[in-house]
Write an enzyme that holds these catalytic residues in place. Sequence first.
Site, PDB file in Angstrom:
ATOM      1  N   HIS A   1      -9.026   7.721  -7.381  1.00 42.86           N
ATOM      2  CA  HIS A   1      -8.831   9.186  -6.860  1.00 42.86           C
ATOM      3  C   HIS A   1      -7.289   9.407  -6.620  1.00 42.86           C
ATOM      4  CE1 HIS A   1     -12.512  10.703  -5.633  1.00 42.86           C
ATOM      5  NE2 HIS A   1     -12.852   9.644  -4.772  1.00 42.86           N
TER       6      HIS A   1
ATOM      7  N   CYS B   1     -19.742   9.254  -4.544  1.00 39.17           N
ATOM      8  CA  CYS B   1     -18.521   9.911  -4.033  1.00 39.17           C
ATOM      9  C   CYS B   1     -18.848  11.245  -2.947  1.00 39.17           C
ATOM     10  CB  CYS B   1     -17.779  10.443  -5.174  1.00 39.17           C
ATOM     11  SG  CYS B   1     -16.156  11.106  -4.720  1.00 39.17           S
ATOM     12  N   LEU B   2     -18.079  11.060  -1.975  1.00 43.26           N
ATOM     13  CA  LEU B   2     -18.080  12.219  -0.898  1.00 43.26           C
ATOM     14  C   LEU B   2     -17.734  13.315  -1.541  1.00 43.26           C
ATOM     15  CD1 LEU B   2     -16.900  10.378   2.292  1.00 43.26           C
ATOM     16  CD2 LEU B   2     -19.207  10.654   1.632  1.00 43.26           C
TER      17      LEU B   2
ATOM     18  N   GLN C   1      -8.920  13.579  -0.840  1.00 40.12           N
ATOM     19  CA  GLN C   1     -10.337  13.915  -0.433  1.00 40.12           C
ATOM     20  C   GLN C   1     -10.268  14.702   0.810  1.00 40.12           C
ATOM     21  OE1 GLN C   1     -12.191   9.791  -1.293  1.00 40.12           O
ATOM     22  NE2 GLN C   1     -13.918  11.387  -1.832  1.00 40.12           N
TER      23      GLN C   1
ATOM     24  N   HIS D   1     -12.776   2.625  -7.561  1.00 39.10           N
ATOM     25  CA  HIS D   1     -13.078   4.153  -6.960  1.00 39.10           C
ATOM     26  C   HIS D   1     -11.948   4.966  -6.492  1.00 39.10           C
ATOM     27  CE1 HIS D   1     -16.252   7.225  -6.221  1.00 39.10           C
ATOM     28  NE2 HIS D   1     -15.244   7.502  -5.283  1.00 39.10           N
ATOM     29  N   GLU D   2     -11.567   3.974  -5.390  1.00 39.97           N
ATOM     30  CA  GLU D   2     -10.504   4.896  -4.765  1.00 39.97           C
ATOM     31  C   GLU D   2      -9.177   4.863  -4.945  1.00 39.97           C
ATOM     32  OE1 GLU D   2     -11.728   6.418  -1.998  1.00 39.97           O
ATOM     33  OE2 GLU D   2     -13.580   5.445  -1.980  1.00 39.97           O
TER      34      GLU D   2
ATOM     35  N   GLY E   1     -15.140   4.289   1.802  1.00 35.36           N
ATOM     36  CA  GLY E   1     -13.900   4.628   1.302  1.00 35.36           C
ATOM     37  C   GLY E   1     -13.579   6.117   1.265  1.00 35.36           C
TER      38      GLY E   1
END
Length: 199
Positions: free
Chosen positions: A157, A111-112, A54, A153-154, A49
């Site tokens: 963000h 997480c990226l 991000q 999670h997304e 995702g």
Amino acid sequence: MAVREIVQVGDPVLRQHARALTREELATGEIQQLIADMKETMRAAPGVGLAAPQIGESLQLVVIEDPAEYQKGFTPEQLAARDRTPVEFHVLVNPKLTVLGEDTVQQFEGCLSFATFNMVVTRARKVRVDALDEHGAPVSRVGTGWYARILQHEVDHLKGIVCVDRCDPRTLSTPANYTKFYGGKTVAEAKAIIGKPAR
Ligand code: ZN
């Protein structure tokens, strides 16, 4: 299309409340290019995702994909523990998340924007997301297990919330240490290894 640089924690864009997109904006070449870039960036990472903040764009836009090939490294038991099944590529614009039921699940997630550090986060087992797709059509998706975790999670963000805000900080691990100490373990086993803080 272009692979964009993924913003890392500390950049204030990850703490902003992203703004919604209008259907007119969504139809522009600029936003369609952004979606294409997000897809390519997520796949290159690789990740399951990616939210627009991000890559430095404070817009309510998310891409998600959890292909079967990403799940080959896990045993059937691990996949069952994560309730993880493949999810096809899709785009969510202006998503509104609703928690369904009261069940929660603890799992390691990464997480990226945290250099893929892993940490245990408690999430709702089942959620619904109402959003627009990349063409501006209304979509409603219900997710359970790992997909519900990705959705939460997304969408976080887009509100300036990141996984460390919700994690058990004693479980924070570098990717290498996650693999070394906890990779094949359940959350309960990992927490037993970590133990409780001295008083
Ligand atoms: Zn993330």
